[in-house]
Design a protein around this motif. Structure first.
Motif, short mmCIF file in Angstrom:
data_model
loop_
_atom_site.label_atom_id
_atom_site.label_comp_id
_atom_site.label_asym_id
_atom_site.label_seq_id
_atom_site.Cartn_x
_atom_site.Cartn_y
_atom_site.Cartn_z
N ILE A 197 0.91 -1.20 0.02
CA ILE A 197 -0.04 -0.13 -0.10
C ILE A 197 0.78 1.27 -0.05
O ILE A 197 2.08 1.42 0.29
CB ILE A 197 -1.04 0.06 1.41
CG1 ILE A 197 0.00 -0.09 2.59
CG2 ILE A 197 -1.93 -1.13 1.18
CD1 ILE A 197 -0.92 0.29 3.58
N GLY A 198 0.23 2.37 -0.22
CA GLY A 198 1.07 3.59 -0.42
C GLY A 198 1.43 4.09 -1.68
O GLY A 198 0.91 3.71 -2.76
N ALA A 199 2.59 4.96 -1.82
CA ALA A 199 2.74 5.45 -2.97
C ALA A 199 3.69 4.89 -4.13
O ALA A 199 3.64 4.96 -5.13
CB ALA A 199 3.57 7.00 -2.65
N SER A 200 4.39 3.88 -3.61
CA SER A 200 5.47 3.21 -4.17
C SER A 200 5.49 1.79 -4.38
O SER A 200 4.21 1.32 -4.42
CB SER A 200 7.06 3.95 -3.91
OG SER A 200 7.84 3.55 -4.95
N GLY A 201 6.39 1.26 -4.33
CA GLY A 201 6.21 -0.20 -4.33
C GLY A 201 7.40 -1.21 -3.58
O GLY A 201 7.96 -0.78 -2.58
#
Length: 434
Positions: A285-289
């Motif tokens: 989850i969140g902005a990147s990976g």
């Protein structure tokens, strides 16, 4: 007119030192025996990252079935050089997302005095990991949050000099095994595995190997890869953080191979890998990976410098899931295959593979969303005689490699499964033709 030509001399005989011995069939990590969950954040967590904060709080609610207004969170500020300031920042965020301020407790565990608090010297809290009253209090909490900073400070305060749990760590481990959620960012993420990465860069790891921290006060330097005792809540492999932003895949690879575990997990900034012990599932989850390194089936050629073949790599982003127990993936439904509709057709050799976000570009635009079947990258260091040593990285498609792309939360998002990678040492000479 002078002509510069680069002569790349591949080193064909590659002996790994004893430090880098590895069994071709890496053993499976032990399965979990906990009901708890982990929210492991790769650092630089933004206060407006609703996905991460709400996931942490939802998991806290699920423990004992509480409403949000009844959730109790404890913050461990030990890693920070400004422990109270750091803890107060997260306290404000938890309040913003609905937790009553009276339900948030900053545990008095730290090593360094916060200059902003004149009324207390936080360095006097250094032995509070052995405080029975604090330990008993923590057993009443639904969630524990470990702040960022220096991961060794968390270890110095929560683990005894001979490597045993303090009473506070025993209390945290108890509620985690019963179903509580633990979270942490940056240094608070690094401590989740055991061993943990204490310091180092990708270049330092590849060129100088692994160093084991002999004591918690040992100087680790800037570049050397040091492994140390971690808290060991996550049992499926080493965790690394600030991952893509700081080009850390080299150090994760070396650390994982040295530790003879199958998996290594690299979570990027402002993102989290959420692990649930009841089903051994990981969600991004969140902005990147998240990058997953899988060493099952890999091999180490003989040679004096680090090398490895047939490393399997997977890259996941928001909503993608990986089950550690059975090795399966469930991708975000908005991720659609790129097979047969690859967008890119060129992929020049990447000369800055440890640069900011560069690994993601190589895996996605240069390989899985590209008509090419392989992508290459280099790192090398030149001396005054125009000679240098370095490494060549070859990323390959196989018949099981598949790329995915989709627009998620109005942002383009990639995933890549079953990319094969080889790392081989190279020697380089720059020849100047007049």
């Amino acid at each position: 007119m002078r002509k510069l030509s680069f002569i790349f001399v591949l080193v064909l005989t590659m002996i790994a030192t004893n430090m880098f011995s590895f069994q071709a069939e890496a053993s499976q990590n032990s399965l979990s025996k906990t009901a708890g969950s982990l929210v492991i954040v790769g650092g630089a967590l933004s206060s407006d990252n609703e996905a991460v904060y709400k996931k942490f709080l939802t998991l806290a609610q699920e423990y004992n079935g509480k409403a949000l207004k009844d959730v109790k969170i404890a913050i461990i500020p030990a890693a920070s050089a400004v422990p109270i300031e750091s803890a107060d920042g997260y306290k404000e965020d938890f309040v913003r997302y609905g937790v009553p301020v009276d339900n948030i407790y900053t545990a008095p565990i730290a090593l360094i005095d916060d200059p902003l608090t004149k009324e207390v010297n936080e360095s006097t809290w250094k032995d509070n990991g052995n405080n029975i009253e604090i330990a008993k209090k923590l057993e009443e909490f639904d969630a524990i949050w470990f702040v960022g900073g220096d991961q060794l400070r968390h270890i110095k305060t929560l683990v005894t000099a001979d490597g045993k749990d303090t009473v506070v760590l025993k209390a945290i481990r108890k509620i985690y095994e019963n179903g509580a959620v633990l979270g942490g960012t940056s240094a608070g993420a690094a401590v989740m595995s055991n061993p943990m990465i204490a310091s180092g860069t990708s270049v330092g790891a590849l060129t100088d190997g692994v160093h084991i921290l002999k004591n918690f006060d040992q100087d680790t330097g800037d570049d050397k890869l040091f492994l140390a005792t971690g808290l060991g809540f996550f049992t499926h492999g080493i965790v690394d953080q600030h991952f893509l932003e700081r080009g850390r895949f080299g150090r994760l690879l070396v650390a994982t191979q040295y530790n003879k575990t199958r998996y290594g997990f690299g979570i990027d900034e402002n993102s989290a890998m959420v692990y649930t012990g009841v089903d051994d599932n990981i969600e991004v989850i969140g902005a990147s990976g998240l990058l997953i390194v899988d060493l099952q089936g890999s091999s180490v050629p003989k040679g004096k410098r680090f090398a490895i073949n047939n490393v399997t790599m997977h890259y996941l982003e928001k909503g993608d899931r990986f089950n550690v127990k059975d090795g399966t993936f469930t991708l975000n439904k908005l991720h659609k295959t790129t097979k047969g509709i690859e967008y890119y057709s060129k992929n020049p050799i990447a000369m800055d593979i440890f640069g900011k976000q560069k690994l993601k570009t190589v895996l996605t635009e240069d390989l899985i969303d590209n008509e090419a079947t392989k992508a290459e990258a280099l790192w090398f260091d030149m001396d005054d005689d125009k000679k240098g040593n370095g490494f060549k990285f070859t990323f390959r498609k196989t018949n099981t490699t598949e790329g995915f792309w989709g627009r998620i939360d109005q942002v383009g998002s990639y995933a890549a499964l079953n990319v094969q990678m080889d790392v081989e040492p190279i020697s380089i000479k720059i020849q100047i033709d007049k």
